[in-house]
Design an enzyme around this catalytic site. Sequence first.
Site, PDB file in Angstrom:
ATOM      1  N   ARG A  20      23.891  10.882  10.707  1.00 29.73           N
ATOM      2  CA  ARG A  20      24.161   9.744   9.386  1.00 29.73           C
ATOM      3  C   ARG A  20      25.134  10.195   8.278  1.00 29.73           C
ATOM      4  O   ARG A  20      25.265  11.328   8.062  1.00 29.73           O
ATOM      5  CB  ARG A  20      22.839   9.598   8.721  1.00 29.73           C
ATOM      6  CG  ARG A  20      22.903   8.739   7.607  1.00 29.73           C
ATOM      7  CD  ARG A  20      21.348   8.577   7.013  1.00 29.73           C
ATOM      8  NE  ARG A  20      21.071   9.574   6.146  1.00 29.73           N
ATOM      9  CZ  ARG A  20      21.302  10.051   5.167  1.00 29.73           C
ATOM     10  NH1 ARG A  20      22.281   9.397   4.311  1.00 29.73           N
ATOM     11  NH2 ARG A  20      20.734  11.239   4.423  1.00 29.73           N
ATOM     12  N   ILE A  59       0.849  -1.221  -0.085  1.00 29.67           N
ATOM     13  CA  ILE A  59      -0.245   0.091   0.006  1.00 29.67           C
ATOM     14  C   ILE A  59       0.851   1.238  -0.119  1.00 29.67           C
ATOM     15  O   ILE A  59       1.833   1.286   0.801  1.00 29.67           O
ATOM     16  CB  ILE A  59      -1.054  -0.070   1.376  1.00 29.67           C
ATOM     17  CG1 ILE A  59      -1.642  -1.171   1.280  1.00 29.67           C
ATOM     18  CG2 ILE A  59      -1.821   1.358   1.262  1.00 29.67           C
ATOM     19  CD1 ILE A  59      -2.745  -1.347   2.474  1.00 29.67           C
ATOM     20  N   SER A  60       0.511   2.284  -0.776  1.00 30.18           N
ATOM     21  CA  SER A  60       1.358   3.313  -1.055  1.00 30.18           C
ATOM     22  C   SER A  60       0.581   4.462  -1.183  1.00 30.18           C
ATOM     23  O   SER A  60      -0.472   4.610  -1.889  1.00 30.18           O
ATOM     24  CB  SER A  60       2.583   3.253  -2.060  1.00 30.18           C
ATOM     25  OG  SER A  60       3.202   4.378  -2.063  1.00 30.18           O
ATOM     26  N   PHE A 102      32.900  10.590  -0.402  1.00 34.44           N
ATOM     27  CA  PHE A 102      31.505  11.187   0.390  1.00 34.44           C
ATOM     28  C   PHE A 102      32.190  11.510   1.653  1.00 34.44           C
ATOM     29  O   PHE A 102      33.209  11.371   2.197  1.00 34.44           O
ATOM     30  CB  PHE A 102      30.470  10.420   0.415  1.00 34.44           C
ATOM     31  CG  PHE A 102      29.396  10.796  -0.337  1.00 34.44           C
ATOM     32  CD1 PHE A 102      29.567  11.261  -1.688  1.00 34.44           C
ATOM     33  CD2 PHE A 102      28.165  10.821   0.376  1.00 34.44           C
ATOM     34  CE1 PHE A 102      28.099  11.451  -2.289  1.00 34.44           C
ATOM     35  CE2 PHE A 102      27.020  10.865  -0.440  1.00 34.44           C
ATOM     36  CZ  PHE A 102      27.017  11.468  -1.704  1.00 34.44           C
ATOM     37  N   HIS A 153      17.003  17.299   6.528  1.00 29.49           N
ATOM     38  CA  HIS A 153      17.237  16.260   5.273  1.00 29.49           C
ATOM     39  C   HIS A 153      16.686  14.911   5.845  1.00 29.49           C
ATOM     40  O   HIS A 153      16.337  14.340   4.944  1.00 29.49           O
ATOM     41  CB  HIS A 153      18.498  16.525   4.982  1.00 29.49           C
ATOM     42  CG  HIS A 153      18.766  15.366   3.972  1.00 29.49           C
ATOM     43  ND1 HIS A 153      18.368  15.855   2.540  1.00 29.49           N
ATOM     44  CD2 HIS A 153      20.030  14.742   3.833  1.00 29.49           C
ATOM     45  CE1 HIS A 153      18.953  14.600   1.880  1.00 29.49           C
ATOM     46  NE2 HIS A 153      19.614  14.099   2.464  1.00 29.49           N
ATOM     47  N   GLY A 197      24.501   8.889  -3.760  1.00 25.40           N
ATOM     48  CA  GLY A 197      25.273   7.646  -3.890  1.00 25.40           C
ATOM     49  C   GLY A 197      24.696   6.519  -2.920  1.00 25.40           C
ATOM     50  O   GLY A 197      24.145   7.029  -1.920  1.00 25.40           O
ATOM     51  N   GLU A 237      25.709  16.041  -1.785  1.00 20.40           N
ATOM     52  CA  GLU A 237      26.972  15.970  -0.889  1.00 20.40           C
ATOM     53  C   GLU A 237      28.006  15.718  -2.164  1.00 20.40           C
ATOM     54  O   GLU A 237      29.251  15.892  -2.066  1.00 20.40           O
ATOM     55  CB  GLU A 237      27.053  14.995   0.045  1.00 20.40           C
ATOM     56  CG  GLU A 237      28.268  14.818   0.849  1.00 20.40           C
ATOM     57  CD  GLU A 237      28.089  14.218   2.156  1.00 20.40           C
ATOM     58  OE1 GLU A 237      26.933  14.552   2.884  1.00 20.40           O
ATOM     59  OE2 GLU A 237      28.829  13.287   2.478  1.00 20.40           O
ATOM     60  N   GLY A 279      26.535  10.597   4.368  1.00 14.55           N
ATOM     61  CA  GLY A 279      25.817  10.461   3.319  1.00 14.55           C
ATOM     62  C   GLY A 279      26.052   9.173   2.440  1.00 14.55           C
ATOM     63  O   GLY A 279      27.246   8.560   2.754  1.00 14.55           O
ATOM     64  N   HIS A 312      20.810  18.961   6.355  1.00 13.70           N
ATOM     65  CA  HIS A 312      21.887  18.794   4.993  1.00 13.70           C
ATOM     66  C   HIS A 312      22.317  20.235   4.796  1.00 13.70           C
ATOM     67  O   HIS A 312      21.782  21.367   5.002  1.00 13.70           O
ATOM     68  CB  HIS A 312      21.205  18.294   3.946  1.00 13.70           C
ATOM     69  CG  HIS A 312      22.158  17.864   2.771  1.00 13.70           C
ATOM     70  ND1 HIS A 312      23.021  18.642   2.007  1.00 13.70           N
ATOM     71  CD2 HIS A 312      22.243  16.593   2.305  1.00 13.70           C
ATOM     72  CE1 HIS A 312      23.558  17.849   1.310  1.00 13.70           C
ATOM     73  NE2 HIS A 312      23.554  16.599   1.332  1.00 13.70           N
ATOM     74  N   ARG A 316      27.800  15.755   7.779  1.00  8.75           N
ATOM     75  CA  ARG A 316      27.025  16.673   7.464  1.00  8.75           C
ATOM     76  C   ARG A 316      26.666  17.470   8.676  1.00  8.75           C
ATOM     77  O   ARG A 316      26.518  18.725   8.708  1.00  8.75           O
ATOM     78  CB  ARG A 316      25.821  16.089   7.096  1.00  8.75           C
ATOM     79  CG  ARG A 316      25.909  15.444   5.946  1.00  8.75           C
ATOM     80  CD  ARG A 316      24.725  14.975   5.221  1.00  8.75           C
ATOM     81  NE  ARG A 316      24.802  14.448   3.836  1.00  8.75           N
ATOM     82  CZ  ARG A 316      24.029  13.566   3.130  1.00  8.75           C
ATOM     83  NH1 ARG A 316      22.765  13.113   3.988  1.00  8.75           N
ATOM     84  NH2 ARG A 316      24.148  13.008   2.167  1.00  8.75           N
ATOM     85  N   VAL A 319      -2.700   5.080   4.364  1.00  4.17           N
ATOM     86  CA  VAL A 319      -2.827   4.136   5.531  1.00  4.17           C
ATOM     87  C   VAL A 319      -2.856   5.247   6.933  1.00  4.17           C
ATOM     88  O   VAL A 319      -1.907   5.879   6.996  1.00  4.17           O
ATOM     89  CB  VAL A 319      -1.689   3.222   5.850  1.00  4.17           C
ATOM     90  CG1 VAL A 319      -1.844   2.562   7.202  1.00  4.17           C
ATOM     91  CG2 VAL A 319      -1.957   1.931   4.847  1.00  4.17           C
TER      92      VAL A 319
END
Lengths: 567, 244
Positions: A379, A31-32, A117, A344, A47, A245, A381, A232, A276, A157
């Site tokens: 996190r 379901i989307s 990166f 981001h 990437g 990035e 990149g 970001h 970041r 949903v």
Amino acid sequence: MIEHEVIIVGGGLAGLRAAVGLCEKYDVGLISKVYPLRSHSVAAQGGINASLGNHPEGRDDSWEKHMFDTVKGSDYLADQHAVEIMCKDAPRAIYELEHWGCPFSRFPDGSIAQRPFGGAGFPRTCYSADLTGHVLLHTLFERAISKRLKVYPEWYVFALVSDGITCHGVIAFDLLTGEIVPCAAKAVLFATGGYGRVYYYSTNALINTGSGIGIAYRAGVPLKDMEFVQFHPTGLVGTNILMTEACRGEGGYLINRLGERFMEKYAPIAMELAPRDIVSRSIQTEIEEGRGFDHPHGKYVLLDLRHLGEKKIMERLPGIRSICLDFLGIDPVYEPIPVMPCQHYSMGGIDTNEKCETALRNFFAAGECACVSVHGANRLGGNSLLETVVFGKIASESISEYLCGNEVKPDRGLLLEEKKRLEKKIERLMNGEGEKASKIQVELSKTMSEYVGIFRTEEQLKFALTKIMELKERYKNVKVSSRRRAFNYELTGALELEFMLDVAHTIALGAYLRKESRGAHFRRDWEKRDDKNWLKHTVFKFNEDGEPEVSYKDVIITRFEPVERVY
Amino acid sequence: MRGENVYRFKIFRYDPSERESGPYFQTYDVRVEPGLTVLMVLLRIRDEIDGTLAFRSSCRSAVCGSCAMVINGKIDLACRTQVSKFDEKTIILEPLPNLDIIKDLVVDMTPFWRMYERVKPYLIRKTPSPQKELPQSEEERKRIDQFVNCILCASCYSACPVVARDPEYLGPHAFAKLERFISDSRDERPLSDLLEFDNPHGLWGCDTVLKCIEACPKNVRPTDSIVNLRKRLIKLRLFGKDRK
């Protein structure tokens, strides 16, 4: 009522990868709320990381080094056993995508191309020009089509049905007909993406409201580390569209109003390729200290690609060039790009373990909506796309394992009861006069960008919390002016806002309580990382009064003891 | 509302549940600041003026393919079209042609996806894959580049005069996708697969009037793919040769 053995909510990379792994063995329905190809995964540019060692300068790369960079990048908040699983599995995941047709860019020897990166010791980011998300999403969708996956596109949903121990399915709103449809399932996977739109300045698609996270939370599933929000460094001024990035990976500079490459002050070795959180804080500092430029839609610095030359820009960053031309009328071959930090990515999310399991039996989560945690406080990149495909596959295996070992019977009565409750809720929203949801959403997102941003203080966070409570109160009086249910985006917007308010509440509360600075969470009044008191995950549970109840749990450390983070 | 930066938007409205009233154009006056796109205007109208207006949107950065529509007579993505680029102060927005209208600017994409699926839009391999990547030269990768860029927004399908007169015609998007795979050095489908499209609803349906190329917001050239595929088909007929 529809019924499937497995229901997957979300048609981005994580959802599709899980579906591909399950749909030959089980009856799966995906379901989307948009056609799967419109999912936000499509917008990823730069990437996906894997220690393939294809780059001449990356021959000595290994999954251990990838793991170390990820853990260090996370400011040691990531659970290391989970990071290990992801980094070990990365090369296999890339080869799998390649074998399924993913058109990666290539090196002259015919191998998959890799680029440098941020925060990475080696060039290990595999890419397809600057359209990596686009090619990955199309590849996985193509794979799903070849397996005849059943998709319910444009179904939204808006409830997860549980008896407190087991999940029985979801309730969906069919946009086309306006019908509310209970969906029974033996297992449910959420792969619903991040919450970018809770912020006013965000690189995210308009659909990224984070309502999946809020739905799980309201159903009693704990959330984790919500205070960690990635900003970001380079969103386009005005539209906040992402400038990948890879612009810096390919050699782009960041320049302030005085013409200085200011990153040398903040990260003398890594320069523009620091992680970041650090680059965003550096830009924000330059702006706040008066070395930025002014624009009606926010202050900015410059991302300069001119020295890369036309050929390299056209070859490696063609998407960036089109975006600049289409949206700003400037050509980065000849002019620097005005950029500012924007929300981001959601490091936090639905609390899962390394098998994508949650506290609710037979309810799983994967991708950006989940918090495993492999990204910890920040996190790197190229790791988000990786997370989606690695944990999408793991989710399919966990669900498969679960269905083999358990006799599950979804309770149809419970689903019908929930449907009735939601019918009433929608009737309430569509009857009478009241405030527009969009107005509250703008106030919420402005509050989050201004007061729960890159730099935070107790005072600001307190203000944000008060404001969110006020907006929650006002939400009770929200009404939808459009009275027909079919294709009523105003109605879905109003339904989503309730979850956005919850999500924002947990972000601000987690940030208020965490009296230290770690990764993307920076407290001006607590500028140091404090491992003694705060090397732990924040967990939020929706309590009986509808308020978040906060607890903490330990970080899993297996290989790398926390040390100071220098770049 | 009057003033220099006020634009008049005439937007196509249709709600099938109000069949008796039929389709009509509704007018909205909106103040436009520089940089504002047609999509941002539509969002503003829905949020602030008229919650009943229906249109699709997602990425707002010209990569997801949700918001193609007819803007002052020309098909384009609403998200990448700047309002200020038009000389006139009236902007007319209509749904994509060649597809049934569900509501306002939202069209039924079912036939579009059905045709897309018919060309087996996925990499087909016969030989087992190696432990590592399948090698592909930079040049081989370049060959598929423009077709890889397709975002399946249906602009070409809506602009195609053949689709307009023959609903069974496969459509430019499907051929661009087929070419993307057939010309991929890794794909191993038999060229005889093309025989399924050796008819007027298939490869011979195209008028080669290049409307699809004109409409594509991502510089894909579906007509090129149709010409290439026709050549392959003729070679196959003449020499009976299968595959590259």
